[in-house]
Design a protein around this motif. Structure first.
Motif, PDB file in Angstrom:
ATOM      1  N   LYS A 110      37.143  41.421  35.075  1.00  0.00           N
ATOM      2  CA  LYS A 110      36.803  41.386  33.662  1.00  0.00           C
ATOM      3  C   LYS A 110      36.125  42.694  33.261  1.00  0.00           C
ATOM      4  O   LYS A 110      35.360  43.255  34.036  1.00  0.00           O
ATOM      5  CB  LYS A 110      35.882  40.215  33.365  1.00  0.00           C
ATOM      6  N   ALA A 111      36.389  43.124  32.075  1.00  0.00           N
ATOM      7  CA  ALA A 111      35.767  44.350  31.579  1.00  0.00           C
ATOM      8  C   ALA A 111      34.295  44.086  31.297  1.00  0.00           C
ATOM      9  O   ALA A 111      33.912  43.056  30.737  1.00  0.00           O
ATOM     10  CB  ALA A 111      36.474  44.822  30.315  1.00  0.00           C
ATOM     11  N   GLN A 112      33.445  45.030  31.686  1.00  0.00           N
ATOM     12  CA  GLN A 112      32.014  44.886  31.447  1.00  0.00           C
ATOM     13  C   GLN A 112      31.670  45.341  30.043  1.00  0.00           C
ATOM     14  O   GLN A 112      32.295  46.241  29.505  1.00  0.00           O
ATOM     15  CB  GLN A 112      31.233  45.682  32.477  1.00  0.00           C
ATOM     16  N   ARG A 113      30.708  44.696  29.462  1.00  0.00           N
ATOM     17  CA  ARG A 113      30.308  45.043  28.101  1.00  0.00           C
ATOM     18  C   ARG A 113      29.333  46.175  28.081  1.00  0.00           C
ATOM     19  O   ARG A 113      28.546  46.428  28.830  1.00  0.00           O
ATOM     20  CB  ARG A 113      29.672  43.850  27.426  1.00  0.00           C
TER      21      ARG A 113
END
Length: 113
Positions: A110-113
């Motif tokens: 998942k892409a990190q914020r």
């Protein structure tokens, strides 16, 4: 004997000893008295054996000395058990995890914020 690493030296646990041979018996006919003064030799009843005694620290190949009665008793105790089958055909876990087949099935990170 080997000098222990870390703080254990200060706490009166200065030396460690390697595991020596394991003597497995069924009946104690003076075997305990014979082996109790030998350093790093462990004596064990055949009904009490487990993988911690046979492979200490996960290292296979400990030298085991079996008495004749223990060898016969082992066959009686573990007669119904079959030898375990291999769960993996290739034991190289990192190669299996990084293979193309497994990487296709794994969800992308998942892409990190």
């Amino acid at each position: 004997r080997k000098v222990r690493t870390g703080v254990g030296k200060i706490r009166n646990r200065r030396h460690t000893m390697r595991k020596g041979p394991l003597v497995i018996n069924k009946e104690d006919n003076g075997i305990t008295q014979a082996f109790r003064n030998l350093p790093s030799v462990t004596q064990l009843n055949v009904t009490r054996q487990n993988h911690l005694h046979l492979a200490p620290g996960g290292h296979l190949g400990r030298f085991c000395i079996w008495t004749e009665t223990a060898f016969k008793a082992h066959g009686e105790i573990y007669a119904s058990n079959t030898l375990p089958r291999d769960k993996m055909k290739n034991a190289d876990l990192t190669r299996n995890n990084n293979s193309e087949e497994n990487q296709r099935e794994i969800q992308p990170a998942k892409a990190q914020r």
